[in-house]
Write a protein that holds these residues in place. Structure first.
Motif, PDB file in Angstrom:
ATOM      1  N   THR A  29       0.837  -1.186   0.000  1.00 20.60           N
ATOM      2  CA  THR A  29       0.000   0.000   0.000  1.00 20.60           C
ATOM      3  C   THR A  29       0.874   1.239   0.000  1.00 20.60           C
ATOM      4  OG1 THR A  29      -1.707  -1.197   1.221  1.00 20.60           O
ATOM      5  CG2 THR A  29      -1.832   1.202   1.216  1.00 20.60           C
ATOM      6  N   LYS A  31       1.907   4.953   0.674  1.00 19.19           N
ATOM      7  CA  LYS A  31       1.599   5.838   1.779  1.00 19.19           C
ATOM      8  C   LYS A  31       2.153   7.221   1.496  1.00 19.19           C
ATOM      9  CE  LYS A  31       2.082   6.417   6.786  1.00 19.19           C
ATOM     10  NZ  LYS A  31       2.682   5.884   8.026  1.00 19.19           N
ATOM     11  N   GLN A 167     -10.866  10.406  10.775  1.00 18.48           N
ATOM     12  CA  GLN A 167     -11.244   9.012  10.591  1.00 18.48           C
ATOM     13  C   GLN A 167     -12.731   8.853  10.887  1.00 18.48           C
ATOM     14  OE1 GLN A 167      -8.782   6.010  12.395  1.00 18.48           O
ATOM     15  NE2 GLN A 167      -6.923   7.254  12.241  1.00 18.48           N
ATOM     16  N   ASN A 173     -16.148  -0.521   7.910  1.00 21.22           N
ATOM     17  CA  ASN A 173     -15.294   0.249   7.022  1.00 21.22           C
ATOM     18  C   ASN A 173     -14.871   1.545   7.701  1.00 21.22           C
ATOM     19  OD1 ASN A 173     -15.532  -1.539   4.704  1.00 21.22           O
ATOM     20  ND2 ASN A 173     -17.631  -0.792   4.520  1.00 21.22           N
ATOM     21  N   GLU A 175     -13.007   5.298   6.781  1.00 20.37           N
ATOM     22  CA  GLU A 175     -12.509   6.255   5.805  1.00 20.37           C
ATOM     23  C   GLU A 175     -11.507   7.175   6.509  1.00 20.37           C
ATOM     24  OE1 GLU A 175     -12.986   6.411   2.581  1.00 20.37           O
ATOM     25  OE2 GLU A 175     -14.292   4.645   2.615  1.00 20.37           O
ATOM     26  N   ARG A 207      -7.948   7.382   2.061  1.00 22.85           N
ATOM     27  CA  ARG A 207      -7.885   5.932   1.896  1.00 22.85           C
ATOM     28  C   ARG A 207      -8.945   5.286   2.770  1.00 22.85           C
ATOM     29  NH1 ARG A 207      -2.813   5.269   2.367  1.00 22.85           N
ATOM     30  NH2 ARG A 207      -2.411   5.043   0.150  1.00 22.85           N
ATOM     31  N   GLY A 208      -9.398   4.133   2.334  1.00 26.60           N
ATOM     32  CA  GLY A 208     -10.367   3.378   3.096  1.00 26.60           C
ATOM     33  C   GLY A 208      -9.761   2.098   3.648  1.00 26.60           C
ATOM     34  N   ARG A 209     -10.246   1.679   4.772  1.00 25.32           N
ATOM     35  CA  ARG A 209      -9.813   0.428   5.391  1.00 25.32           C
ATOM     36  C   ARG A 209     -11.041  -0.389   5.745  1.00 25.32           C
ATOM     37  NH1 ARG A 209      -6.415   3.653   8.971  1.00 25.32           N
ATOM     38  NH2 ARG A 209      -7.809   3.008  10.643  1.00 25.32           N
ATOM     39  N   GLY A 210     -10.884  -1.705   5.679  1.00 22.50           N
ATOM     40  CA  GLY A 210     -11.988  -2.558   6.047  1.00 22.50           C
ATOM     41  C   GLY A 210     -12.369  -3.522   4.948  1.00 22.50           C
ATOM     42  N   ALA A 213     -12.374  -2.138   1.239  1.00 20.67           N
ATOM     43  CA  ALA A 213     -11.045  -2.005   0.644  1.00 20.67           C
ATOM     44  C   ALA A 213     -10.427  -3.368   0.358  1.00 20.67           C
ATOM     45  CB  ALA A 213     -10.135  -1.192   1.577  1.00 20.67           C
ATOM     46  N   ASP A 214     -10.665  -4.343   1.243  1.00 17.81           N
ATOM     47  CA  ASP A 214     -10.117  -5.682   1.015  1.00 17.81           C
ATOM     48  C   ASP A 214     -10.737  -6.345  -0.207  1.00 17.81           C
ATOM     49  OD1 ASP A 214      -8.590  -5.287   3.259  1.00 17.81           O
ATOM     50  OD2 ASP A 214      -9.949  -6.390   4.595  1.00 17.81           O
TER      51      ASP A 214
END
Length: 231
Positions: A29, A31, A167, A173, A175, A207-210, A213-214
């Motif tokens: 990823t 950064k 955040q 999820n 963001e 960026r997104g996480r969770g 994003a996966d």
């Protein structure tokens, strides 16, 4: 038996090497190097307490009639992010080349003119080369948002280094919005608001996480095979 064991050992070693190779080519990823930390608290100067009973204390002095503008570490700045970048490039190339050549034989030793005419000794050639090339590159980016950043450093010339992050988590999820840059205090508008177009050395990361994003990523096994395929 020994031969079978050796073959089995070699197969296991090959499989282990393949798995290790696949792990090494997993997508990383990217950064953005946002300045750290993204929050700061004002440093309290070490001033000896003087029991003089006065309301004025230099340690926490803020002028009463000053404009409430960010100028110290820990102050808040509201950044309006409006970044629009558009670039377009066109190129055209055209090359054309044409050539003609001809040759004939008018006399040959030991041959009479009428005999030479019957032979029809002549040669001709034509060459042509044409090239047309066109190329177009176009890129457009639009980023709009707001974020509240913190002054993390005051430079000797009075400029402020700010950094902040936001955040937001919804279900599984998250963001993430991160921002950092350097601003001139004179560009700060009432309400401690500044536009991102007036910020130097801007770093923006969204960026997104969770789970969402996966789901957009490629599995390690598929990425491994894609990395070794010749096409």
């Amino acid at each position: 038996m020994n031969t079978l064991r050796r073959r089995a050992s070699l197969a296991l070693i090959a499989a282990a090497c393949s798995l290790l190779g696949a792990c090494s080519v997993l997508p990383t990823t990217a950064k953005v190097d946002v300045l750290e930390p993204t929050q700061a608290r004002p440093a309290v100067p070490v001033v000896p307490e003087i029991a003089n009973g006065s309301l004025f204390q230099s340690a926490g002095y803020r002028p009463l009639f000053e404009t409430h503008r960010a100028r110290l570490v820990g102050d808040i700045v509201n950044v309006t992010i409006v970044e629009k970048i558009a670039a377009k490039q066109e190129s055209t190339s055209s090359i054309e080349k044409t050539g003609d050549a001809s040759a004939s034989v008018s006399a040959v030793p030991l041959l009479r003119a009428e005999q030479l005419a019957k032979l029809r000794l002549s040669a001709s050639g034509t060459s042509s080369n044409t090239f047309d090339g066109k190329g177009t590159t176009e890129s457009s980016h639009n980023f709009v948002g707001t974020i509240t950043a913190t002054v993390i450093e005051v430079l000797p010339n009075g400029h402020l280094v700010i950094s902040g992050e936001k955040q937001i988590g919804v279900n599984k999820n998250v963001e993430l919005l991160r921002f950092s840059g350097q601003i001139d205090p004179t560009t700060i508008q009432p309400g401690n608001t500044v536009a991102s177009t007036q910020v130097a050395n801007v770093r923006i990361e969204q960026r997104g996480r969770g789970a969402q994003a996966d789901a957009q990523g490629i599995g390690w096994l598929a990425h491994f095979f894609l990395s070794i395929l010749p096409i």
